[in-house]
Structures are given as C-alpha cells and as structure tokens.
Design a protein around this motif. Structure first.
Motif, short mmCIF file in Angstrom:
data_model
loop_
_atom_site.label_atom_id
_atom_site.label_comp_id
_atom_site.label_asym_id
_atom_site.label_seq_id
_atom_site.Cartn_x
_atom_site.Cartn_y
_atom_site.Cartn_z
N ALA A 132 -7.16 -2.76 -19.39
CA ALA A 132 -6.02 -2.04 -18.99
C ALA A 132 -5.30 -3.31 -18.17
O ALA A 132 -5.85 -3.95 -17.33
N VAL A 133 -4.00 -3.74 -18.21
CA VAL A 133 -3.22 -4.84 -17.87
C VAL A 133 -2.18 -4.30 -16.93
O VAL A 133 -1.17 -3.36 -17.41
N ASN A 134 -1.77 -4.63 -16.06
CA ASN A 134 -0.49 -4.23 -14.90
C ASN A 134 0.39 -5.02 -15.63
O ASN A 134 0.53 -6.13 -15.60
N TYR A 135 1.49 -4.07 -16.19
CA TYR A 135 2.63 -4.74 -16.74
C TYR A 135 3.63 -4.64 -15.59
O TYR A 135 4.71 -5.68 -16.05
N GLY A 136 3.69 -4.03 -14.61
CA GLY A 136 4.99 -4.01 -13.66
C GLY A 136 5.04 -2.60 -13.34
O GLY A 136 4.35 -1.72 -13.17
N SER A 137 6.21 -2.54 -12.43
CA SER A 137 6.72 -1.45 -11.92
C SER A 137 8.21 -1.25 -12.11
O SER A 137 9.04 -2.15 -12.03
N ASP A 138 8.81 0.03 -12.09
CA ASP A 138 10.15 -0.09 -12.51
C ASP A 138 10.86 0.37 -10.70
O ASP A 138 12.07 -0.13 -10.68
N LYS A 139 9.95 0.85 -10.03
CA LYS A 139 10.78 1.12 -8.71
C LYS A 139 9.34 1.56 -7.80
O LYS A 139 8.42 2.20 -8.16
N LEU B 157 3.93 0.58 -14.58
CA LEU B 157 3.64 0.46 -15.98
C LEU B 157 2.17 -0.23 -16.14
O LEU B 157 1.98 -1.27 -15.61
#
Lengths: 150, 150
Positions: free
Chosen positions: A84-91, A144
C-alpha cells in the motif's frame, strides 16, 4: 482479508477504529529530531506552559503520520495485496492540539474505491483522530492510498 | 524579518528554496519506529529491490513532515512572530518516491495571506519537494500555517 466487491459495498460506511496510541514526550522529541522541527511548543515544557496550549503539544505532522499505523489497525485488508502506497490527501485540518502524554486513536469512513486497473485500487477514506477525554477531534484528513495487488 | 505589508505584496510569487536534506536509511528507520509504520518497502532492502521502486524508499509522511524545517529555511519570517502552528493542508500529492540515500529540498510559492485578526495571520503556500538528480518532484502540498504574533 476483504474482496474488492465487499469493499466497494462499504462506500459511505464507517469501517473501524484503531487501537489507542500514546503520545509521550519521548515520541515527540524523537519526531522533532527526525524531522528537524524543534519549535519550543513541542519541546520546552516551561515556555509552552505560557502559551494558550498550557504545555507541550505533538507536532501536527506526527498525528498525521500515525494515520498509516491507525489505518492498518482499522481498515479492511484487500485480498491479494502486495503493498500500500500513500498517494496523498485531499484535505487535512488540525482542529485541537494533542497534549504531550495523551492518547489518540483513529476512526475511519470509506469515501471512495477507484479501480485504476486490475492491480491498482485507489482508496479514499476519511480519518478522524480522537484524543482521549477531549471532545474536539485532533484532526480530520481525507486520505488516498494506492493498493497494489499481486 | 518581514512586515505583513511586504508579505502581502508577494502573493503569487516564489519565496525561496530550502537547504538540501539527506534522507538516509537511518532517518527512515527512526521515522518507521516513531510512527509505527514498518512496511517492508521502507525498511527491507532485499524485498524492496524486487518492487518497481528498486530499493527502500522514504515514507511519504516523512517527506511531508520535513516541510516544517524546509519552510523555516525558505519562507520569510513575519515581524513580531510568537509561534507558527500547522493548520492543515488543502492538497497533498506524492508524485515520485524518495529513494533511501537521496537528498531533497523544498521550493515555496506564496498563495494567500489571510489576516484573521491583528494577532493571527493564516498563510497558504505551495510547497514542491525536489529530489536531487530526479526530474519529477517527490511531492506537492498546499500548506496552511497560522502565525501568532506577540
């Protein structure tokens, strides 16, 4: 382990809650060193006591960085996962400071399951971090995570 | 030190670049322990070599957590500042993995200066993390920092 179809059927639902994690001053000190963020509010008990926080508090990024462990505790694991790879965050919003010595845990709600291809599934979840005995959450985040299947 | 008026005049501009930070395996190991995220892709050189990453990589949250130090290096300091508090982020995207042993630095652009009251200024900046000798950025983030004035 959870099938993709099972996971997709849970969009919009609360998925689970992590174990408690203790945010001791030792953990905060180590985080300060590894990230080179030595602002007094995290490290200097005497100076921090004179701020509205009343004492040292965890770095916001420490609370956020613990979401990997908390989601591992609380989120279903997809069948056949390789990594599992951290893709980012929207908020991300830090709402209440986490006092040194307190305990926190994460609550997770599934927002979206996006099948990029048969081997890559992008999962969006809302994480809310609770501080023991404090009503306001420490933080909310829309995370994400790209799940790579074997 | 920078006056509020000077800072406001720089909205939309690039503000600066941080020093390089080395992302050694020791830093990654310590970050894994302090955040309890021991996924093999960060720690196990042999297993990580068999993934598309070709070796161990930094946690995305480690790169993100270094933004405090990098922005301290690169962003103007407001006159009369008492402390700066991480307010959150509007968007975080991890674009290229950061290989163990590489060096990274941050570039900052000022997006917004919001005077909440005479003592609290909310600053929004776009941070882009460069990896030495790699064209794609490691990460982009829209960061919110509340600056408390004395």
């Amino acid at each position: 382990m959870t099938s993709l179809a099972e996971l997709q059927s849970k969009v919009g639902e609360t998925l689970g809650t992590s174990e408690w994690i203790e945010i001791g001053q030792d953990r905060i000190n180590t985080f300060a060193d590894v990230t080179e963020d030595h602002q007094f509010i995290h490290l200097d008990a005497e100076a921090a006591a004179k701020t509205p926080f009343g004492g040292t508090i965890a770095h916001g990024f420490l609370t956020l960085s613990l979401m990997s462990k908390m989601s591992e505790d609380a989120m279903p694991v997809l069948d056949g996962i390789a990594m599992a790879v951290n893709y980012g965050s929207d908020k991300v919003r830090f709402i209440h400071p986490v006092p040194s010595g307190s305990r926190i845990r994460g609550h997770f709600k599934l927002l979206n399951v996006d099948v990029k291809n048969p081997k890559q599934i992008l999962i969006k979840a809302e994480g809310t971090v609770e501080i023991e005995n404090i009503e306001k959450p420490a933080m909310i985040v829309e995370m994400l995570t790209m799940q790579f299947l074997k």
